[in-house]
Write a protein that holds these residues in place. Structure first.
Motif, mmCIF file in Angstrom:
data_model
loop_
_atom_site.group_PDB
_atom_site.id
_atom_site.type_symbol
_atom_site.label_atom_id
_atom_site.label_comp_id
_atom_site.label_asym_id
_atom_site.label_seq_id
_atom_site.Cartn_x
_atom_site.Cartn_y
_atom_site.Cartn_z
ATOM 1 N N LEU A 1 -12.272 -16.753 -9.919
ATOM 2 C CA LEU A 1 -10.905 -17.256 -9.994
ATOM 3 C C LEU A 1 -9.938 -16.089 -10.218
ATOM 4 O O LEU A 1 -8.869 -16.028 -9.598
ATOM 5 N N GLY A 2 -10.333 -15.160 -11.074
ATOM 6 C CA GLY A 2 -9.508 -13.984 -11.321
ATOM 7 C C GLY A 2 -9.340 -13.122 -10.082
ATOM 8 O O GLY A 2 -8.262 -12.559 -9.840
ATOM 9 N N VAL A 3 -10.396 -13.016 -9.277
ATOM 10 C CA VAL A 3 -10.309 -12.278 -8.011
ATOM 11 C C VAL A 3 -9.269 -12.929 -7.094
ATOM 12 O O VAL A 3 -8.416 -12.248 -6.510
ATOM 13 N N TYR A 4 -9.340 -14.244 -6.975
ATOM 14 C CA TYR A 4 -8.375 -14.950 -6.119
ATOM 15 C C TYR A 4 -6.946 -14.778 -6.622
ATOM 16 O O TYR A 4 -6.015 -14.569 -5.838
ATOM 17 N N ALA A 5 -6.771 -14.877 -7.940
ATOM 18 C CA ALA A 5 -5.421 -14.738 -8.502
ATOM 19 C C ALA A 5 -4.878 -13.334 -8.261
ATOM 20 O O ALA A 5 -3.703 -13.163 -7.902
ATOM 21 N N ARG A 6 -5.726 -12.344 -8.437
ATOM 22 C CA ARG A 6 -5.278 -10.957 -8.225
ATOM 23 C C ARG A 6 -4.937 -10.724 -6.757
ATOM 24 O O ARG A 6 -3.934 -10.074 -6.442
ATOM 25 N N PHE A 7 -5.740 -11.264 -5.856
ATOM 26 C CA PHE A 7 -5.445 -11.118 -4.427
ATOM 27 C C PHE A 7 -4.125 -11.795 -4.082
ATOM 28 O O PHE A 7 -3.287 -11.224 -3.381
ATOM 29 N N ALA A 8 -3.934 -13.015 -4.575
ATOM 30 C CA ALA A 8 -2.705 -13.754 -4.270
ATOM 31 C C ALA A 8 -1.476 -12.985 -4.743
ATOM 32 O O ALA A 8 -0.486 -12.858 -4.013
ATOM 33 N N GLU A 9 -1.545 -12.447 -5.953
ATOM 34 C CA GLU A 9 -0.361 -11.810 -6.519
ATOM 35 C C GLU A 9 -0.159 -10.382 -6.027
ATOM 36 O O GLU A 9 0.968 -9.979 -5.721
ATOM 37 N N GLU A 10 -1.236 -9.606 -5.902
ATOM 38 C CA GLU A 10 -1.084 -8.196 -5.558
ATOM 39 C C GLU A 10 -1.039 -7.934 -4.065
ATOM 40 O O GLU A 10 -0.438 -6.941 -3.637
ATOM 41 N N TRP A 11 -1.644 -8.795 -3.258
ATOM 42 C CA TRP A 11 -1.630 -8.581 -1.806
ATOM 43 C C TRP A 11 -0.712 -9.581 -1.098
ATOM 44 O O TRP A 11 0.054 -9.190 -0.226
ATOM 45 N N MET A 12 -0.792 -10.840 -1.460
ATOM 46 C CA MET A 12 0.056 -11.840 -0.824
ATOM 47 C C MET A 12 1.454 -11.893 -1.426
ATOM 48 O O MET A 12 2.357 -12.482 -0.849
ATOM 49 N N ALA A 13 1.621 -11.302 -2.610
ATOM 50 C CA ALA A 13 2.895 -11.361 -3.355
ATOM 51 C C ALA A 13 3.263 -12.808 -3.690
ATOM 52 O O ALA A 13 4.431 -13.164 -3.750
ATOM 53 N N VAL A 14 2.242 -13.632 -3.910
ATOM 54 C CA VAL A 14 2.437 -15.042 -4.255
ATOM 55 C C VAL A 14 2.045 -15.250 -5.712
ATOM 56 O O VAL A 14 0.875 -15.088 -6.066
ATOM 57 N N PRO A 15 2.992 -15.597 -6.582
ATOM 58 C CA PRO A 15 2.639 -15.863 -7.982
ATOM 59 C C PRO A 15 1.851 -17.159 -8.096
ATOM 60 O O PRO A 15 2.171 -18.140 -7.417
ATOM 61 N N VAL A 16 0.826 -17.159 -8.916
ATOM 62 C CA VAL A 16 -0.009 -18.356 -9.056
ATOM 63 C C VAL A 16 -0.250 -18.655 -10.528
ATOM 64 O O VAL A 16 -0.160 -17.771 -11.379
#
Length: 493
Positions: A194-209
């Motif tokens: 879950l942490g991997v997905y959150a980091r990808f969303a925020e750091e690469w997609m620039a999508v806050p989750v």
């Protein structure tokens, strides 16, 4: 023609139509001949490839390895795990025959009744069953654990209402499946992913989750716990953007997957599964884009910089191209993807509109006057701001600017999301406000009855019990019963 390119429905007029228009006009995808399935076009697939490449690196850093498992699953496998089959039965596509033959008239083909399968096969809606049937042959001792596999593949879920990327009958995804010796290891793995997905969303997609755990009724079929990342789209609706499941020993028991522990005694293994899909492209579109088209974070943009020379004649074009060459080479040496568009079959205005529509983060333009003055015009897609800069030093400026754009897109999305998170303890107020979108932090008594009533009366659902939010006691706004936690409730895609 440039006007036609940008002829998008305004977000404020019809957000849903704006999204559909943008998917088509930005050349991301189109409908196929099969209902509910889409064709992902090269530009859309290039975004998915960038997502894949980064996620794949992150998965492998946790110890996962890629493998591939069959598309077809024996129907009997699904029935071995009761909750699992209950959750997916309505979405399954079933293969019943293995051969066609020409019709008697000879002008069409029909199913050959003699070629009926002994056991019907399911086109995978997810792969837990076929994978756990395989793991039985791979796991014997505690020395074989943990076993951590991921596969990139397509799945089929027969959806009635579809929308490109967000919900289609066939979609691309990755699904990780891990086996562990202890409950603690498996639960830790589910949280790690879950942490991997959150980091990808925020750091690469620039999508806050927001990270959290699903309610019992919203869990993945067959899981003991489902962890989720929830993003907010510009219209205030939630989008579940990735999930990680702690499966306990359910699938191990269904498929008799045991191992000999260090005391040489048999135990059932503990399991997780986790996945994200091409739905992430939908999240990318709906979080950042505007009435001019896509706004892509530089880390995932197929083209990070487009360079457009404008010349009066071939001689001037050659001189401009010569001046631009070291800029392009310098950017590429830094790993920045650059496209030089010196085609003479489209007007500059058309090119500008097209690259804005496609969300290219930085546009460089050089004309005859720039050539004389040693300057270049730069436009950043996130703000549409233009400036004329000296060509000397432009490479390092762009390198810094791309990081700035990435950060700005994230901060803009986060500010928009945070402004629409509300605490609410009044059900009548909630019913009025939830129609306009937002994440509502509400006390919940933990009962399915209350959850079902909210869904029936407001079309909103409990998205998760959020992590990182101080949990205080209070009164459930629906039932009036005591509650010990606040949950996020929202309408969703």
């Amino acid at each position: 023609m440039a006007t036609e390119l940008k002829d998008l429905t305004k977000r404020s007029e019809n957000y849903s139509q704006w999204y559909n228009d943008l998917v088509v006009k930005a050349d991301l995808a189109e409908q196929s001949a099969v209902r509910g399935c889409m064709v992902i076009k090269p530009y859309g697939y290039a975004i998915w490839e960038k997502m894949q490449q980064q996620l794949d690196r992150m998965f492998k850093e946790t110890g996962a390895q890629n493998a591939y498992f069959p598309l077809l699953i024996p129907k009997s496998f699904l029935s071995r795990e009761a909750e699992h089959v209950k959750g997916f039965a309505k979405e399954c596509a079933v293969v019943t025959h293995y051969r066609l033959k020409a019709s008697e008239e000879g002008n069409s083909v029909v199913v050959d009744p003699a070629a009926k399968l002994e056991e019907e096969l399911i086109i995978r809606p997810t792969s837990e069953t076929i994978i756990w049937n395989t793991y039985k042959n791979w796991i014997h001792s505690w020395r074989d654990l943990p076993l951590m596999c991921n596969q990139w593949c397509n799945v089929m879920r027969w959806e009635m209402r579809t929308r490109p990327f967000l919900r289609t009958s066939e979609f691309l995804w990755q699904e990780g499946h891990t086996a562990h010796a202890t409950r603690e290891e498996a639960e830790a793995e589910a949280r790690t992913m879950l942490g991997v997905y959150a980091r990808f969303a925020e750091e690469w997609m620039a999508v806050p989750v927001i990270q959290g755990v699903k309610s019992e009724t919203e869990r993945f079929a067959g899981a003991l716990d489902t962890y989720t990342i929830e993003a907010m789209m510009q219209d205030g609706k939630a989008l579940q953007s990735g999930t990680s499941h702690f499966l306990g020993q359910n699938f191990a028991k269904s498929f008799d997957v045991t191992f000999l522990n260090k005391e040489n005694k048999p135990e059932y293994v503990w399991a997780t599964s986790w996945g994200v899909s091409t739905r992430l492209i939908g999240a990318l579109i709906m979080t950042h884009s505007d009435d001019n088209g896509l706004v892509l974070p530089p880390k995932l943009a197929p083209i990070q910089v487009v360079v457009i020379p404008i010349a009066r004649n071939a001689e001037q074009l050659s001189a401009i191209d010569e001046r631009l060459r070291p800029v392009i080479e310098g950017l590429r040496k830094l790993g920045i993807s650059v496209k030089l568009d010196d085609a003479d079959n489209k007007r500059p205005g058309f090119k500008f509109a097209d690259y804005e529509l496609k969300g290219v983060p930085v546009r460089l333009v050089m004309g005859g006057r720039d050539l004389e003055n040693g300057t270049i015009e730069l436009m950043r897609r996130d703000t549409l701001e233009k400036e004329t800069l000296p060509i000397e030093g432009i490479v390092s400026h762009i390198q810094t600017l791309l990081d700035e754009i990435q950060a700005n897109i994230y901060q803009k999305a986060k500010a928009a999301r945070d402004a629409r998170i509300y605490e609410c303890d009044n059900y009548e107020e909630f019913k009025k406000r939830v129609k306009d979108g937002g994440f509502f932090l509400c006390h919940w008594d933990g009962t399915e009855e209350t959850e079902a009533r909210i869904k029936e009366e407001t079309q909103a659902t409990i998205r998760c019990v959020p992590f990182g939010v101080e949990q205080t006691s209070g009164i459930d706004m629906v039932s009036g019963k005591p509650a010990t936690q606040r949950v996020i409730i929202a309408r969703s895609y």
